[in-house]
Scaffold this motif. Structure first.
Motif, short mmCIF file in Angstrom:
data_model
loop_
_atom_site.label_atom_id
_atom_site.label_comp_id
_atom_site.label_asym_id
_atom_site.label_seq_id
_atom_site.Cartn_x
_atom_site.Cartn_y
_atom_site.Cartn_z
N ILE A 71 0.86 -1.18 0.00
CA ILE A 71 0.00 0.00 0.00
C ILE A 71 0.90 1.23 0.00
CG2 ILE A 71 -1.87 1.22 1.15
CD1 ILE A 71 -2.44 -1.42 2.68
N LEU A 72 0.64 2.12 -0.96
CA LEU A 72 1.42 3.35 -1.08
C LEU A 72 0.58 4.54 -0.61
CD1 LEU A 72 2.89 2.63 -4.61
CD2 LEU A 72 4.00 2.28 -2.42
N ARG A 73 1.24 5.62 -0.23
CA ARG A 73 0.58 6.82 0.29
C ARG A 73 -0.48 7.35 -0.67
NH1 ARG A 73 5.41 10.30 0.92
NH2 ARG A 73 4.00 11.71 -0.12
N GLN A 74 -1.52 7.95 -0.10
CA GLN A 74 -2.64 8.45 -0.89
C GLN A 74 -2.32 9.68 -1.72
OE1 GLN A 74 -5.70 9.39 1.93
NE2 GLN A 74 -4.57 11.09 2.83
N ASP A 75 -1.33 10.46 -1.33
CA ASP A 75 -1.04 11.70 -2.04
C ASP A 75 -0.11 11.53 -3.24
OD1 ASP A 75 1.04 11.12 -0.35
OD2 ASP A 75 1.42 13.18 0.25
N LEU A 76 0.25 10.29 -3.57
CA LEU A 76 1.08 10.04 -4.75
C LEU A 76 0.22 10.09 -6.01
CD1 LEU A 76 3.22 7.02 -3.52
CD2 LEU A 76 3.89 9.40 -3.60
N THR A 77 0.81 10.55 -7.09
CA THR A 77 0.11 10.54 -8.37
C THR A 77 0.21 9.15 -8.98
OG1 THR A 77 2.06 11.16 -9.64
CG2 THR A 77 0.71 12.97 -8.75
N VAL A 78 -0.60 8.91 -10.01
CA VAL A 78 -0.58 7.62 -10.70
C VAL A 78 0.80 7.37 -11.31
CG1 VAL A 78 -1.61 6.31 -12.60
CG2 VAL A 78 -3.05 7.73 -11.16
N GLN A 79 1.43 8.42 -11.84
CA GLN A 79 2.76 8.28 -12.43
C GLN A 79 3.78 7.89 -11.36
OE1 GLN A 79 0.81 11.03 -12.99
NE2 GLN A 79 0.17 10.48 -15.06
N GLN A 80 3.68 8.47 -10.16
CA GLN A 80 4.61 8.12 -9.09
C GLN A 80 4.40 6.68 -8.64
OE1 GLN A 80 3.44 11.44 -6.58
NE2 GLN A 80 5.52 12.27 -6.68
N VAL A 81 3.16 6.23 -8.58
CA VAL A 81 2.87 4.84 -8.21
C VAL A 81 3.46 3.90 -9.26
CG1 VAL A 81 1.01 3.14 -7.92
CG2 VAL A 81 0.78 5.41 -6.91
N ASP A 82 3.29 4.23 -10.54
CA ASP A 82 3.85 3.41 -11.60
C ASP A 82 5.38 3.38 -11.55
OD1 ASP A 82 1.28 2.86 -12.49
OD2 ASP A 82 1.33 4.38 -14.07
N GLU A 83 5.98 4.51 -11.23
CA GLU A 83 7.44 4.59 -11.13
C GLU A 83 7.96 3.73 -9.96
OE1 GLU A 83 11.20 5.47 -12.26
OE2 GLU A 83 9.39 6.06 -13.33
N LEU A 84 7.28 3.80 -8.81
CA LEU A 84 7.68 2.97 -7.67
C LEU A 84 7.52 1.49 -8.00
CD1 LEU A 84 6.27 4.94 -4.61
CD2 LEU A 84 8.64 4.30 -5.00
N SER A 85 6.43 1.13 -8.67
CA SER A 85 6.22 -0.26 -9.06
C SER A 85 7.34 -0.72 -9.99
CB SER A 85 4.87 -0.42 -9.77
OG SER A 85 3.82 -0.18 -8.89
N LYS A 86 7.73 0.13 -10.92
CA LYS A 86 8.81 -0.19 -11.84
C LYS A 86 10.13 -0.42 -11.09
CE LYS A 86 11.27 2.35 -15.12
NZ LYS A 86 11.36 3.50 -15.99
N ASN A 87 10.40 0.43 -10.09
CA ASN A 87 11.61 0.27 -9.29
C ASN A 87 11.59 -1.03 -8.49
OD1 ASN A 87 12.51 2.74 -10.20
ND2 ASN A 87 11.85 3.86 -8.39
#
Length: 114
Positions: A9-25
């Motif tokens: 579970i990632l923080r609520q204030d992240l954008t979709v692009q930031q979530v995708d970037e973290l998933s990629k990492n």
């Protein structure tokens, strides 16, 4: 190699692009450890059962991987250090799952990210 399922579970204030970037990492950590990603599901922004670190919602992501235990240990270590990760849980599976997860197979599933 064993098969693992991880939901984080990632923080609520992240954008979709930031979530995708973290998933990629996080995917890169698994592949660098000689593992492979069998399934990735982004469940979107969902309401939490209780507040976690002052967050009422979180971005849920599921990974199903086939990897050695050392790769999973490094993956969990990096998630524990990352301040954007609220919670994570990894379980060992006997065999890979078939089809979408129970969350995505619900008829009334709606993605609140949009």
């Amino acid at each position: 190699m064993a098969i693992y399922e991880t939901v984080f579970i990632l923080r609520q204030d992240l954008t979709v692009q930031q979530v995708d970037e973290l998933s990629k990492n996080f995917k890169k950590i698994i592949t660098d450890g000689n593992g492979k990603l069998l399934k990735e599901e982004n469940w979107g922004l969902r309401t939490l059962a209780y507040k976690i670190k002052k967050n009422k919602k979180g971005h849920y992501v599921l990974f199903e991987t086939e990897a050695p235990a050392t790769a999973i240990a490094e993956f969990e270590r990096k998630m524990g250090i990352n301040e954007n990760v609220l919670r994570f849980m990894t379980v060992k599976l006997a065999k890979p799952s078939e089809g979408p997860s129970a969350i995505l197979s619900q008829k009334d599933f709606k993605d609140e990210r949009k």
